[in-house]
Motif scaffolding. Structure first.
Motif, PDB file in Angstrom:
ATOM      1  N   ALA A 191       0.830  -1.210   0.000  1.00 31.99           N
ATOM      2  CA  ALA A 191       0.000   0.000   0.000  1.00 31.99           C
ATOM      3  C   ALA A 191       0.861   1.255   0.000  1.00 31.99           C
ATOM      4  N   SER A 192       1.995   1.185   0.683  1.00 33.29           N
ATOM      5  CA  SER A 192       2.909   2.327   0.717  1.00 33.29           C
ATOM      6  C   SER A 192       3.393   2.672  -0.680  1.00 33.29           C
ATOM      7  N   PHE A 193       3.788   1.646  -1.433  1.00 38.76           N
ATOM      8  CA  PHE A 193       4.299   1.927  -2.776  1.00 38.76           C
ATOM      9  C   PHE A 193       3.184   2.414  -3.687  1.00 38.76           C
ATOM     10  N   LEU A 194       1.966   1.863  -3.538  1.00 39.03           N
ATOM     11  CA  LEU A 194       0.843   2.339  -4.343  1.00 39.03           C
ATOM     12  C   LEU A 194       0.533   3.796  -4.027  1.00 39.03           C
ATOM     13  N   SER A 195       0.608   4.186  -2.755  1.00 38.57           N
ATOM     14  CA  SER A 195       0.372   5.574  -2.384  1.00 38.57           C
ATOM     15  C   SER A 195       1.425   6.481  -3.028  1.00 38.57           C
ATOM     16  N   TYR A 196       2.676   6.032  -3.014  1.00 38.24           N
ATOM     17  CA  TYR A 196       3.741   6.782  -3.682  1.00 38.24           C
ATOM     18  C   TYR A 196       3.451   6.924  -5.176  1.00 38.24           C
ATOM     19  N   LEU A 197       3.077   5.818  -5.813  1.00 30.98           N
ATOM     20  CA  LEU A 197       2.809   5.853  -7.249  1.00 30.98           C
ATOM     21  C   LEU A 197       1.659   6.800  -7.565  1.00 30.98           C
ATOM     22  N   THR A 198       0.620   6.793  -6.737  1.00 26.48           N
ATOM     23  CA  THR A 198      -0.518   7.673  -6.979  1.00 26.48           C
ATOM     24  C   THR A 198      -0.098   9.136  -6.819  1.00 26.48           C
ATOM     25  N   GLY A 199       0.775   9.401  -5.860  1.00 21.70           N
ATOM     26  CA  GLY A 199       1.332  10.744  -5.725  1.00 21.70           C
ATOM     27  C   GLY A 199       2.151  11.150  -6.941  1.00 21.70           C
ATOM     28  N   TRP A 200       2.916  10.208  -7.468  1.00 22.64           N
ATOM     29  CA  TRP A 200       3.714  10.461  -8.677  1.00 22.64           C
ATOM     30  C   TRP A 200       2.797  10.838  -9.834  1.00 22.64           C
TER      31      TRP A 200
END
Length: 449
Positions: free
Chosen positions: A207-216
């Protein structure tokens, strides 16, 4: 007491259910019984809640669960007009924060409003440190969620990879609503589900990486304030899962955002934090991934000595990496050439920057390198070719970008097209430049107006 205001959020949700007051009370009582703590709420209690009387803290999750089940989407404290939970870390507050962000992105009717308020980038943003977030993985179960295992984690990772591919191919405006919907409808419920500790830790990391990707993706839409919110949530989740490498990756992403906006000192601070947190555990690929961004940041900040030092260290680190594609960003020779070009440009060597960008394109591989990057970097190359007086070469390079532009939904590429139109206007007496300008007007009429 007479000044109490009706709870508009809860009223809106209640209206959407088509329940009577009695049915609402019965659903809350039913969930309380499921959880082993029966309640006997009556219609009068629901009437009080709607009128602004705040339910007891332990009752609020029951109300939210009743609404979530009936409306078939997660309902957060904020949406229901309740104060945020007091506990922090990877807790109800963190998960609900993700849901709130994601639901904003999912609603097409609100995206223009969100965008207007989400562009603001804060150089004073409070970034949680690793020691502030590590290990805080509190229980967030709602009581009736299904049990999850590693297959669910693997599905989230695979879907995140696919969303990343779509972002690279078509741009953030295209991919971000899908990422937000996946976050709200799949990932958030998984974070609340029953799971062994190792599975929960792995899901939180995913979930952390998905949140980062969505921010990107939000950065690629130009929604910088919203991107920062996703990034901070990603840092919290990375700490909750003790995923140190993703934590560092997100810090680096925040530095990239700062560089894009030419906030040099902020970019340097974030890049330095990322690489200092990453070492000594990082391998050479990770060090190159971090070091290239560090060099770029120093160059934007006009720190020549450190920019050149870091780009040299990046070259050494990449030479030690074994495989072409690494875990962190697939940092490769083409990316190094891009960072070298940026260092040269910001330190005043425009011709050298052109040489490095041309090398970047000769090294890029469609299997690993994004189509959006081709357009963004191509436009930069053309701008710098024009800067050293090579008008025909610039027009030829820009022409390739214009041909592909209509298929990309990206603020970053929009920005480069707008800059192209501005730079080419003084040269419209040249037939090649005039032809390019007319093609650009057809491909991007709103930007050429």
């Amino acid at each position: 007491m007479g000044d109490r205001q009706p709870n508009k959020g809860l009223t809106r949700l209640y209206t959407a259910t088509d329940w009577t007051l009695r049915q609402f009370a019965q659903e809350v009582n039913k969930i309380a019984t499921e959880r082993g703590k029966p309640t006997r709420y009556q219609p009068a209690s629901v009437h009080q809640w709607l009128g602004g009387h705040m339910p007891r803290e332990e009752v609020r999750p029951l109300i939210l669960e009743a609404l979530s089940r009936h409306l078939k989407h997660p309902v957060t404290h904020r949406e229901a007009g309740f104060p945020a939970p007091v506990h922090d870390g990877c807790s109800i507050g963190t998960v609900e924060g993700l849901v709130d962000l994601g639901m904003q992105d999912m609603d097409p009717s609100r995206r223009s409003v969100i965008g207007a308020g989400a562009k603001l980038f804060s150089v004073a943003l409070a970034i949680p440190g690793w020691q502030d977030v590590v290990g805080r993985i509190e229980a967030v179960q709602t009581g009736r969620m299904q049990h999850i295992g590693m297959p669910e984690v693997e599905s989230v990772i695979a879907m995140t990879d696919r969303l990343s591919d779509l972002d690279d191919e078509f741009g953030g405006r295209y991919a971000r609503p899908m990422a937000a919907a996946f976050m709200v409808n799949v990932v958030a419920p998984c974070l609340k589900a029953d799971a062994p500790s190792e599975v929960r830790k792995a899901m939180t990391s995913a979930a952390s990486f998905l949140s980062y990707l969505t921010g990107w993706m939000a950065v690629d839409e130009g929604f910088h304030g919203l991107a920062q919110q996703y990034y901070v949530k990603g840092l919290e989740l990375a700490g909750a899962s003790a995923d140190h490498m993703t934590y560092c990756h997100i810090l680096r992403g925040m530095s990239v955002q700062s560089v894009d906006l030419e906030h040099g000192s902020t970019a340097v601070n974030l890049a330095n934090a990322a690489i200092s947190e990453a070492t000594p555990a990082a391998g050479p690929r990770m060090l190159a991934f971090m070091g290239g961004q560090q060099a770029h940041s120093y160059a934007v900040a006009k720190d020549r000595v450190n920019a050149l030092r870091c780009i040299t260290e990046t070259e050494v680190a990449l030479s030690k990496a074994q495989s072409r594609q690494g875990t962190f960003g697939g940092y490769n020779s083409a990316t190094l050439a891009y960072h070298t070009a940026q260092v040269r440009y910001y330190l005043g060597d425009v011709a050298g920057s052109v040489d490095s960008l041309e090398l970047c394109f000769s090294l890029r591989d469609p299997k690993y390198d994004s189509r959006r990057g081709d357009l963004q970097f191509g436009a930069l190359l053309a701008e710098r070719q024009l800067g050293i007086g090579h008008l025909d070469a610039a027009c030829a390079t820009w022409g390739k970008v214009v041909d592909e532009y209509p298929s990309i939904q990206s603020w970053k590429v929009d920005r480069r097209i707008t800059e192209m139109i501005r730079l080419i206007r003084p040269h419209l007496k040249n037939s090649t430049a005039r032809d390019l300008y007319e093609r650009a007007r057809l491909a991007a009429p709103s930007l050429a107006a």
